[in-house]
Scaffold this active site. Sequence first.
Site, PDB file in Angstrom:
ATOM      1  N   ALA A  73       0.851  -1.343   0.166  1.00  0.00           N
ATOM      2  CA  ALA A  73      -0.158  -0.073  -0.060  1.00  0.00           C
ATOM      3  C   ALA A  73       0.925   1.496   0.289  1.00  0.00           C
ATOM      4  O   ALA A  73       0.334   1.910  -0.544  1.00  0.00           O
ATOM      5  CB  ALA A  73      -0.470  -0.273   0.607  1.00  0.00           C
ATOM      6  N   THR A  74       1.738   1.138   0.962  1.00  0.00           N
ATOM      7  CA  THR A  74       2.865   1.756   1.050  1.00  0.00           C
ATOM      8  C   THR A  74       3.103   2.668  -0.607  1.00  0.00           C
ATOM      9  O   THR A  74       3.165   4.287  -1.238  1.00  0.00           O
ATOM     10  CB  THR A  74       3.885   2.709   1.479  1.00  0.00           C
ATOM     11  OG1 THR A  74       3.663   1.759   2.788  1.00  0.00           O
ATOM     12  CG2 THR A  74       4.885   3.327   1.146  1.00  0.00           C
ATOM     13  N   ASN A 153      -6.024   3.344  11.239  1.00  0.00           N
ATOM     14  CA  ASN A 153      -5.501   1.879  11.388  1.00  0.00           C
ATOM     15  C   ASN A 153      -3.876   2.310  13.068  1.00  0.00           C
ATOM     16  O   ASN A 153      -4.120   0.694  14.032  1.00  0.00           O
ATOM     17  CB  ASN A 153      -3.780   1.803  10.979  1.00  0.00           C
ATOM     18  CG  ASN A 153      -2.795   2.963  10.978  1.00  0.00           C
ATOM     19  OD1 ASN A 153      -3.478   4.199  10.621  1.00  0.00           O
ATOM     20  ND2 ASN A 153      -1.365   3.471  11.484  1.00  0.00           N
ATOM     21  N   GLN A 181      -7.103  -0.862   6.648  1.00  0.00           N
ATOM     22  CA  GLN A 181      -7.028  -1.912   7.422  1.00  0.00           C
ATOM     23  C   GLN A 181      -8.537  -1.971   7.244  1.00  0.00           C
ATOM     24  O   GLN A 181      -9.314  -2.856   7.682  1.00  0.00           O
ATOM     25  CB  GLN A 181      -7.136  -0.884   8.706  1.00  0.00           C
ATOM     26  CG  GLN A 181      -6.020  -0.202   9.138  1.00  0.00           C
ATOM     27  CD  GLN A 181      -4.879  -1.188   9.351  1.00  0.00           C
ATOM     28  OE1 GLN A 181      -5.568  -2.436   9.382  1.00  0.00           O
ATOM     29  NE2 GLN A 181      -3.498  -1.047   9.599  1.00  0.00           N
ATOM     30  N   SER A 201      -3.475  -3.349   0.524  1.00  0.00           N
ATOM     31  CA  SER A 201      -2.156  -4.123   1.223  1.00  0.00           C
ATOM     32  C   SER A 201      -2.868  -5.806   1.541  1.00  0.00           C
ATOM     33  O   SER A 201      -3.686  -6.132   2.192  1.00  0.00           O
ATOM     34  CB  SER A 201      -1.640  -3.769   2.266  1.00  0.00           C
ATOM     35  OG  SER A 201      -0.341  -4.056   2.306  1.00  0.00           O
ATOM     36  N   ALA A 202      -2.272  -6.747   0.849  1.00  0.00           N
ATOM     37  CA  ALA A 202      -2.378  -8.233   0.961  1.00  0.00           C
ATOM     38  C   ALA A 202      -2.486  -8.527   2.291  1.00  0.00           C
ATOM     39  O   ALA A 202      -2.755  -9.531   3.292  1.00  0.00           O
ATOM     40  CB  ALA A 202      -1.028  -8.929   0.239  1.00  0.00           C
ATOM     41  N   HIS A 203      -0.495  -7.785   3.048  1.00  0.00           N
ATOM     42  CA  HIS A 203      -0.351  -8.352   4.829  1.00  0.00           C
ATOM     43  C   HIS A 203      -1.398  -8.016   6.033  1.00  0.00           C
ATOM     44  O   HIS A 203      -1.323  -8.706   6.304  1.00  0.00           O
ATOM     45  CB  HIS A 203       0.455  -8.131   4.865  1.00  0.00           C
ATOM     46  CG  HIS A 203       1.821  -6.365   5.031  1.00  0.00           C
ATOM     47  ND1 HIS A 203       1.029  -6.364   6.709  1.00  0.00           N
ATOM     48  CD2 HIS A 203       1.712  -5.703   4.269  1.00  0.00           C
ATOM     49  CE1 HIS A 203       1.625  -5.068   7.141  1.00  0.00           C
ATOM     50  NE2 HIS A 203       2.051  -4.656   5.502  1.00  0.00           N
ATOM     51  N   THR A 242       9.756  -6.319 -12.080  1.00  0.00           N
ATOM     52  CA  THR A 242       9.462  -8.504 -13.388  1.00  0.00           C
ATOM     53  C   THR A 242       7.909  -8.151 -11.853  1.00  0.00           C
ATOM     54  O   THR A 242       7.565  -8.408 -10.300  1.00  0.00           O
ATOM     55  CB  THR A 242      10.146  -8.688 -12.617  1.00  0.00           C
ATOM     56  OG1 THR A 242      11.463  -8.725 -13.586  1.00  0.00           O
ATOM     57  CG2 THR A 242       9.368 -10.339 -12.612  1.00  0.00           C
ATOM     58  N   CYS A 327       4.447   0.811  12.146  1.00  0.00           N
ATOM     59  CA  CYS A 327       5.493   1.573  11.329  1.00  0.00           C
ATOM     60  C   CYS A 327       7.182   2.825  12.386  1.00  0.00           C
ATOM     61  O   CYS A 327       7.217   2.733  12.330  1.00  0.00           O
ATOM     62  CB  CYS A 327       5.286   1.390  10.296  1.00  0.00           C
ATOM     63  SG  CYS A 327       3.356   2.597   9.731  1.00  0.00           S
TER      64      CYS A 327
HETATM   65  C1  LIG Z   1      -3.299   2.823   6.878  1.00  0.00           C
HETATM   66  C2  LIG Z   1      -1.928   2.653   6.481  1.00  0.00           C
HETATM   67  N1  LIG Z   1      -1.933   2.669   5.457  1.00  0.00           N
HETATM   68  C3  LIG Z   1      -1.016   2.056   4.862  1.00  0.00           C
HETATM   69  C4  LIG Z   1      -0.128   1.477   5.212  1.00  0.00           C
HETATM   70  C5  LIG Z   1       1.043   0.874   4.888  1.00  0.00           C
HETATM   71  O1  LIG Z   1       0.943  -0.564   3.779  1.00  0.00           O
HETATM   72  P1  LIG Z   1       2.005  -1.695   3.632  1.00  0.00           P
HETATM   73  O2  LIG Z   1       2.595  -2.204   4.818  1.00  0.00           O
HETATM   74  O3  LIG Z   1       1.188  -2.874   2.458  1.00  0.00           O
HETATM   75  O4  LIG Z   1       3.369  -0.744   2.954  1.00  0.00           O
HETATM   76  C6  LIG Z   1      -0.926   0.636   6.842  1.00  0.00           C
HETATM   77  C7  LIG Z   1       0.373  -0.450   7.386  1.00  0.00           C
HETATM   78  O5  LIG Z   1       0.874  -0.700   8.609  1.00  0.00           O
HETATM   79  C8  LIG Z   1      -1.429   1.445   7.049  1.00  0.00           C
HETATM   80  O6  LIG Z   1      -1.852   0.710   7.696  1.00  0.00           O
END
Ligand SMILES: Cc1ncc(COP(=O)(O)O)c(C=O)c1O
Length: 383
Positions: A73-74, A153, A181, A201-203, A242, A327
């Site tokens: 997602a970043t 988040n 989220q 984001s997948a994780h 890739t 983070c």
């Molecule tokens: C609200 C939100 N946006 C973006 C991100 C970033 O996602 P990614 O870990 O896939 O870069 C996070 C991850 O902590 C998040 O909680």
Amino acid sequence: MDLPLYFDYNATTPCHPEVVEAMLPYFTSTYGNASSGHHPYGWFAADAVESAREEVAELIGAAAKEILFTSGATEAINLAIKGLALAKNENKKHLITIATEHKAVLDSMEDLVRQGFEWTCLPVNANGEISLDQLKSSFKENTLLLVAMTANNETGNLHPIKEMAALAREHGVLFLTDAVQAIGKIPLNVKELGVDMLALSAHKMYGPKGVGALYIRKGSPKLTLKAQITGGGQERDLRSGTLNVPGIVGLGKASSLGLANQLDEAQRLSKLRNKLETGLLEIEGSQLNGSSNRLPYVCNVSFRGILGKPLLIRINKKLAVSSGAACSSVTDKPSHVLTAMGLDGPTAMATLRLSLGRFTTEENVDFAISYISKVVNDLRTAS
Ligand SMILES: Cc1ncc(COP(=O)(O)O)c(C=O)c1O
């Protein structure tokens, strides 16, 4: 080593076994490069990527061609914001966000301010809510983009995305939502919400780390992005590199599992979260951070009058929780989300975010309540 009980599903989630199973062949036997168009190895990989694109699209009510794969997602957020701002956009140089956005959004804004863009950062009230009237009066002739997260988040707060998207459209402004989220955990439909772009984001939804997607609405000539990573021209020349085929397959599988399970799981978790929250709020000096409209699996509670660091150290012995975004936990600064909501530094530091998920049980919740109560009471007695 006895691992602490996991209460940090907003930081990341374990991969669902079915996700891992779906991914495995793409590491070993079906390992082709999805861009190798001249032999079956490449064809199988490309087919798997396109199936995953359909699964992601189905989860959010989009068309497959509106999904672009990224490394998370970043990257999706950076591409959406900087890609739009740095494309030819009729000299529209004004951007709007909310003070409680993820750092991927806030830092992208700061980067663009250094390049001559103007940025309005909307404040929130003590519950973390924005004022739609204030948003209305923030639009300018040259506003290009509004960015608002679907769900926060740290607090789980849900923003009025549909209303915000409608206001943006009325003012000729494009709208990006960071839905990381919420996706795969509560039902969301991009067409019903009326958003132009959405990052996921997948994780965060039982898929692998290092893969995500950006939804880009088709049919708007204004919505053109400038690639932020150039090279081989993958992903319609918007994101070279890739393709991470196993990761993308995992994201696709996580999306279809999310679609199948999200309603039941949200219901189950909301009962547990409410029990947890009720128990924690009985502790002396505790306060809930967030509005009444929140994700059903997040609980953010501060404990006034005790020090944050010893609290987190003691709690993390038995419970894996965070005090803010994962983070940001490497810094010793109070959360920018909680300070934007008006919390003073020490109270923001003495805060626990517990996020629940697939393996959280009622016994886990009972244990968390009694353990946190004991630690907070011990720390109060000691101080
Ligand atoms: C609200 C939100 N946006 C973006 C991100 C970033 O996602 P990614 O870990 O896939 O870069 C996070 C991850 O902590 C998040 O909680």
